[in-house]
Scaffold this motif. Sequence first.
Motif, PDB file in Angstrom:
ATOM      1  N   GLU A  77       0.835  -1.206   0.000  1.00  0.00           N
ATOM      2  CA  GLU A  77       0.000   0.000   0.000  1.00  0.00           C
ATOM      3  C   GLU A  77       0.861   1.245   0.000  1.00  0.00           C
ATOM      4  O   GLU A  77       0.589   2.223  -0.711  1.00  0.00           O
ATOM      5  N   SER A  78       1.950   1.209   0.776  1.00  0.00           N
ATOM      6  CA  SER A  78       2.845   2.373   0.856  1.00  0.00           C
ATOM      7  C   SER A  78       3.510   2.646  -0.495  1.00  0.00           C
ATOM      8  O   SER A  78       3.596   3.795  -0.941  1.00  0.00           O
ATOM      9  N   LEU A  79       4.015   1.581  -1.158  1.00  0.00           N
ATOM     10  CA  LEU A  79       4.696   1.752  -2.445  1.00  0.00           C
ATOM     11  C   LEU A  79       3.734   2.263  -3.519  1.00  0.00           C
ATOM     12  O   LEU A  79       4.087   3.140  -4.325  1.00  0.00           O
ATOM     13  N   LEU A  80       2.500   1.754  -3.523  1.00  0.00           N
ATOM     14  CA  LEU A  80       1.529   2.179  -4.541  1.00  0.00           C
ATOM     15  C   LEU A  80       1.101   3.633  -4.317  1.00  0.00           C
ATOM     16  O   LEU A  80       0.867   4.385  -5.284  1.00  0.00           O
ATOM     17  N   ARG A  81       0.990   4.059  -3.045  1.00  0.00           N
ATOM     18  CA  ARG A  81       0.665   5.464  -2.777  1.00  0.00           C
ATOM     19  C   ARG A  81       1.744   6.378  -3.301  1.00  0.00           C
ATOM     20  O   ARG A  81       1.467   7.462  -3.833  1.00  0.00           O
ATOM     21  N   GLU A  82       3.015   5.957  -3.168  1.00  0.00           N
ATOM     22  CA  GLU A  82       4.132   6.754  -3.678  1.00  0.00           C
ATOM     23  C   GLU A  82       4.036   6.887  -5.200  1.00  0.00           C
ATOM     24  O   GLU A  82       4.261   7.965  -5.761  1.00  0.00           O
ATOM     25  N   ILE A  83       3.691   5.789  -5.878  1.00  0.00           N
ATOM     26  CA  ILE A  83       3.564   5.830  -7.341  1.00  0.00           C
ATOM     27  C   ILE A  83       2.408   6.762  -7.741  1.00  0.00           C
ATOM     28  O   ILE A  83       2.527   7.586  -8.665  1.00  0.00           O
ATOM     29  N   GLU A  84       1.281   6.664  -7.050  1.00  0.00           N
ATOM     30  CA  GLU A  84       0.126   7.514  -7.357  1.00  0.00           C
ATOM     31  C   GLU A  84       0.457   8.991  -7.111  1.00  0.00           C
ATOM     32  O   GLU A  84       0.017   9.879  -7.867  1.00  0.00           O
ATOM     33  N   ARG A  85       1.241   9.264  -6.071  1.00  0.00           N
ATOM     34  CA  ARG A  85       1.630  10.653  -5.771  1.00  0.00           C
ATOM     35  C   ARG A  85       2.472  11.218  -6.900  1.00  0.00           C
ATOM     36  O   ARG A  85       2.269  12.349  -7.359  1.00  0.00           O
ATOM     37  N   VAL A  86       3.424  10.414  -7.410  1.00  0.00           N
ATOM     38  CA  VAL A  86       4.284  10.885  -8.510  1.00  0.00           C
ATOM     39  C   VAL A  86       3.448  11.116  -9.762  1.00  0.00           C
ATOM     40  O   VAL A  86       3.643  12.123 -10.481  1.00  0.00           O
ATOM     41  N   HIS A  87       2.524  10.199 -10.027  1.00  0.00           N
ATOM     42  CA  HIS A  87       1.650  10.387 -11.188  1.00  0.00           C
ATOM     43  C   HIS A  87       0.857  11.702 -11.065  1.00  0.00           C
ATOM     44  O   HIS A  87       0.730  12.466 -12.044  1.00  0.00           O
ATOM     45  N   GLN A  88       0.328  11.973  -9.877  1.00  0.00           N
ATOM     46  CA  GLN A  88      -0.466  13.191  -9.686  1.00  0.00           C
ATOM     47  C   GLN A  88       0.392  14.432  -9.843  1.00  0.00           C
ATOM     48  O   GLN A  88      -0.041  15.434 -10.435  1.00  0.00           O
ATOM     49  N   GLU A  89       1.608  14.377  -9.308  1.00  0.00           N
ATOM     50  CA  GLU A  89       2.522  15.518  -9.454  1.00  0.00           C
ATOM     51  C   GLU A  89       2.814  15.778 -10.931  1.00  0.00           C
ATOM     52  O   GLU A  89       2.901  16.938 -11.375  1.00  0.00           O
TER      53      GLU A  89
END
Length: 773
Positions: free
Chosen positions: A607-619
Amino acid sequence: MLRFSDILRPQVLAYFQTKFQSFLNELPSYLMTACEGIPDGQQQAYLDIIVLLRHRRDDINARVTGLFNEKWQNFQQLAHPPQEQGTPVSALSMDSIGLVGSDELELNVVIETVSTRLLHQADQVITDAFNRLSALLPALKYADQLPFHPKVLLHLVPECFGDNNLSTLQKTVLLKQFSTLLDMREVVSMVGHALEQAEVPVPVVAARVSEDSSFVEEEEPDLVDVLRDIRDLNQKNAGGGSADGKGGSNSSGQVTELNTDPNSPLLQTTTTGGIVVDPARLVQQAAHFAQISQSVASVPLMPQNIFPLAQEQLIATTELMTRLSKLQDIQPLTPVAVNADIPSVAEVREHIRGQLQNDEDTVEMIGQKDTDIINLVSAMFDYILDDQDLPTAMKALIGRLQIPMLKVALLDDQFFKTEKHPARLLLNSLAKAGVGWDEKAQASDILYKKIEETVFKILTDFSSDMALFVQLLADFNKFYEEQQVRIALIDQRTREAEERRAKAELARSEVQLVLNQKLTGRRLPMAVIRLLQEGWRHVLYLSFLKDGKEAESWRQAVKVVDALIWSMMPVKEDAAWLERLKSVAPKLSNSLKKGLVSVNFDPIKSESLLREIERVHQETIDGLETPVVEILTEDQDVRADGVDRISVDQAVSGADSNVRSVVLPKSELVDLYQGETLPASDKYVQMVKHLKVGAWIEFSATDQLERHKLVARIRSMEKLIFANRRGIKVAEMSQMHLAVEFSQGRARLVDDQPQIIDRALQSVVGGLNQLTA
């Protein structure tokens, strides 16, 4: 022929000189070791050789080279032999045939024996060379006229020491030590190449029978024919049988495997590959036993110093059996671990001779038939106790069976006539079981104890009843088969475990290779590197293990890596790319989540790794800049000023957000072997390539010989796994490493199906046939 000689001579000379120098270098050390444990008076013979070598080595070196060249000159002169008038048989006088001196005869016997053993490595090629060259050189009558024949090379050793008054014992010591260094397989390789390079033709054997089959070309009788006719006539007059050997019969009618036709070969191969022989026909060759067996030559079966007026008295076979039983009773029954002495054949024969009466009135003699059988068994055991495929402890036990096997052969001629004789089968089974013997664990090894128990049972219980061997054979085979089933299961488990380990190692390497190819040289957010190295590598790894590289699951897992990298490499001022990212990002996140769940990856970390990926995508969608790191491999790990590069494992496990570059590990498999290599066409490389699982290899790199069984071949990594006789893994090495060990003489293939009686008979009778030929 001259071209053949010009090609081969310098090669053989270089090989011989190399071996001879090694022989001279090692000789003092060998002789000093041989002096240990023998009386001072006997030591002097060995020490004298060391002194001679120290003062005359240059002369010996010069002499051996000259003698070598002389042998080749004699060979080349066969192309132009001097014209000689033949001597008719009728003109020959028996007075003109002199006797060879006893010392010279003893030395010739040693050379014949050692040469016969070396010929096993070279017989086929030397026979081929002789046939091809004799077609061109009519004066070439015998194979040992070839200057590369082992007998010729062995003769050079005592000859090169010149007139230095060496005793027969000293010359024998020199010969036997040199023979341990002489490998005829290297010589025959040179011979084979030279025959082809010189284009020596293969002869066509012309038929001696004309088109009219009733006409056969007559030949002049020679001395051999005359002597054979005299011998046959004497046999007929003495024994009452027919000269052609058909006068006798076998009342038992049980010989079904032996062709008793007197014109058939003396040694025959059965349909199952076994070797059988009729000992009664060996009377034709009995005179040659001393030339193929050192024990027969040194200890004849007759008393010494016979009184001139003593009356000869033949002892009956039944009386001989009684005396052999008395000798059997005094055979040692102590374990090999306590008494490892191997009863030599000569010692056994000396005991037999010692029981013969010899005084002023009577001298006892053993009958010719019994003597021939004892000589055959003696020659056979000489071969068995010198067989390098039998471990020393096994030889010590089998050596104690000489007297019982003598009794068997005297009681029952089926011992030689059929391969199914129970005593013969039992001896073969004991030898086969001992191939993988672990000398270091013999005291506690149940197989060793069973073999020892069987040998001791024969020594204590065998008198004349062959049923004992039937019982012991059935008991031992049952035990051995149960052992083999248990060991086969252990081998299977070892093989499966090693194959799983190799496949896992290959999978890890392949996964890292893919990640290195996809990531190297890119500048990506740390979140991507962390997800791929910590999480997605497990998805790739299990996909490879389960289905391999060609499977759809593997291709889909790699596509996810490509899609993730694509989503982190924005194309500036490209609205279409941005719109596509908005559509792909949720699907990509879902694919990542499903993959991590399929490998039971830690849900919290996932869950932590996927949130990081989603954050980068949003940025990226919001047009914000995301920090990135440069990705390198170990080969590119060159530190630049002010740039700190750390391994990817340190980067993903640490909390430092200021990492500017990371280094990926190498993806290649660890090579087991870093030493010398051989070309792919090398014979040892090819031999290892075709080596079968279950083969036994003897390694001599250490002070103690060790035997290991090949239990697994990992072809994907060219790795070999070895275990001991109990199935415990003891070593692993690459195929190239083993090939080099073979080429350097530090490893050899052991015959793991040693039909020891068959091989011994083949050696003995083969030697007799060569001598009579």
